[in-house]
Design a protein around this motif. Structure first.
Motif: not given
Length: 379
Positions: A34, A37-38, A51, A53, A250-251, A253-254, A256
């Motif tokens: 988390p 990611g920020r 990233s 992920a 995962e990318m 979902r985010s 990316n």
């Protein structure tokens, strides 16, 4: 394991809010997601290959126990700098970025709002970690955040050329066609688009729940596409498949990554993975059915049009064709941007730097000889 230590000899009055950590534990790496990611969102130079992920998944597939070396700088609870590294012993003792060789770019993450303190702290931590090893950053895109570390490095350092990448502006397909060198080239590109429409090729973006199955189809099409020809062997290995499914899922979902399937007569004939960051969109890998040649369907046009649609109306700035200087890429008049290799040593490890430079010079000479030989063969 996570080791927290002070920033060298810096006084608390100068840097009261920064703490550096050396992370060597897999679970601690996973837990950084988390906050990582920020920070990723606050680093304009970041590419998708920085990233969490992508890199954590890479580590699970390719990392070696005991070699993880994540250098982390915190301001309170927030990360302001990260250098994702691992220790290698061959061909030379070195700290190298996670992700190689399947990542087109490597870098560190540095907060865009940094006033120089986080970059200085990361440089000090890196120098401390590199007491007996060379620091070797391959495939750094010009303007990468690690350049701010390189500029502050006090020991021996050198920069050499690395792989070429081809880049286009992140504009709609019509504008990419308008950049072509002649009217006939543009007419051919538009004719190819019309042919795809006439054939009934349609595309669909795959949701996160369908990524694993779509990537399975991609890798099978990729295998068929390259059957009987020289192919990157790693793309056919189980560990690469596991990494790709884990990371790209995962990318997606985010936001990316985008996975796109192209269908013809109800059958999936092309699958593409486009990776995204705030400033860049890059077509990473695709698989195409070899039968498309008989249908005279131009796969390059198909992929470029789809990738251009993921550029956010030009907000990302760059549509990267990533590493490689293939003729089909050059057709679109891209800018040739050469990655750099940043080498940093301490005085005691200067001989390692010299050895790395000699090896790089020999390899470059070999590539030049091979290039000239191939060019003569085309005449």
């Amino acid at each position: 394991m996570t080791a927290t230590y002070p920033l060298g000899t810096a006084s608390p009055a100068r840097r009261p809010d920064l703490v550096t950590e050396l992370v060597t534990d897999d679970a601690a790496f996973a837990a950084l997601g988390p906050a990582w990611g920020r920070l990723y969102g606050r680093c304009a130079a970041a590419t998708p290959f920085q990233s969490h992920a992508w890199l954590h998944s890479w580590w699970l597939s390719y990392g070696r126990p005991g070699r993880l070396r994540l250098l982390v700088v915190r301001a309170g609870r927030e990360l302001v700098a990260v250098a994702p590294l691992m220790l290698v012993h061959r061909p030379l003792p070195a700290l190298v970025p996670l992700g190689a060789p399947i990542s087109d770019y490597t870098d560190v993450l540095l907060d865009d709002g940094d006033d120089g303190r986080a970059a200085g702290a990361l440089t000090e931590a890196l120098a401390d970690a590199a007491r007996t090893a060379l620091v070797d950053f391959r495939e750094v895109r010009p303007g990468g955040a690690v350049e701010r570390v390189y500029d502050r490095w006090r020991g021996p350092r050198r920069t050499v050329r690395d792989s070429p990448c081809l880049e286009l502006p992140a504009v709609p397909m019509d504008e990419l066609i308008a950049r072509l060198p002649s009217g006939k080239s543009g007419q051919r590109a538009r004719a190819q688009l019309r042919r795809l429409t006439a054939l009934g090729v349609r595309r669909r973006v795959v949701g996160a729940e369908g990524v694993e199955a779509a990537l399975g189809r991609l890798l099978e099409l990729h295998r068929l596409q390259w059957q009987g020809r020289k192919v990157t062997g790693e793309h056919l290995r189980p560990r690469f498949r596991e990494h790709l499914v884990r990371a790209v899922g995962e990318m997606v979902r985010s936001g990316n990554a985008v996975v796109t399937e192209f269908l013809l007569d109800g059958e999936v004939v092309v699958v593409d993975v486009t990776l995204l960051s705030g400033s860049l969109a890059g077509g990473y890998l695709y698989g195409a059915h070899p039968g498309l040649r008989q249908r005279k369907a131009d796969v390059a046009v198909m992929l470029l049009e789809a990738c251009a649609e993921h550029c956010g109306g030009g907000q990302r700035g760059t549509l990267s064709l990533l590493r490689g200087d293939e003729p089909y890429k050059r057709h679109w008049r891209p800018e040739r941007v050469v990655n750099r290799r940043l080498l940093m040593a301490r005085r005691r490890t200067a001989p390692l730097l010299t050895a790395a430079l000699c090896d790089a010079a020999v390899r470059q000479r070999g590539r030049e000889v091979l290039h000239r030989w191939r060019e003569r063969g085309r005449r």
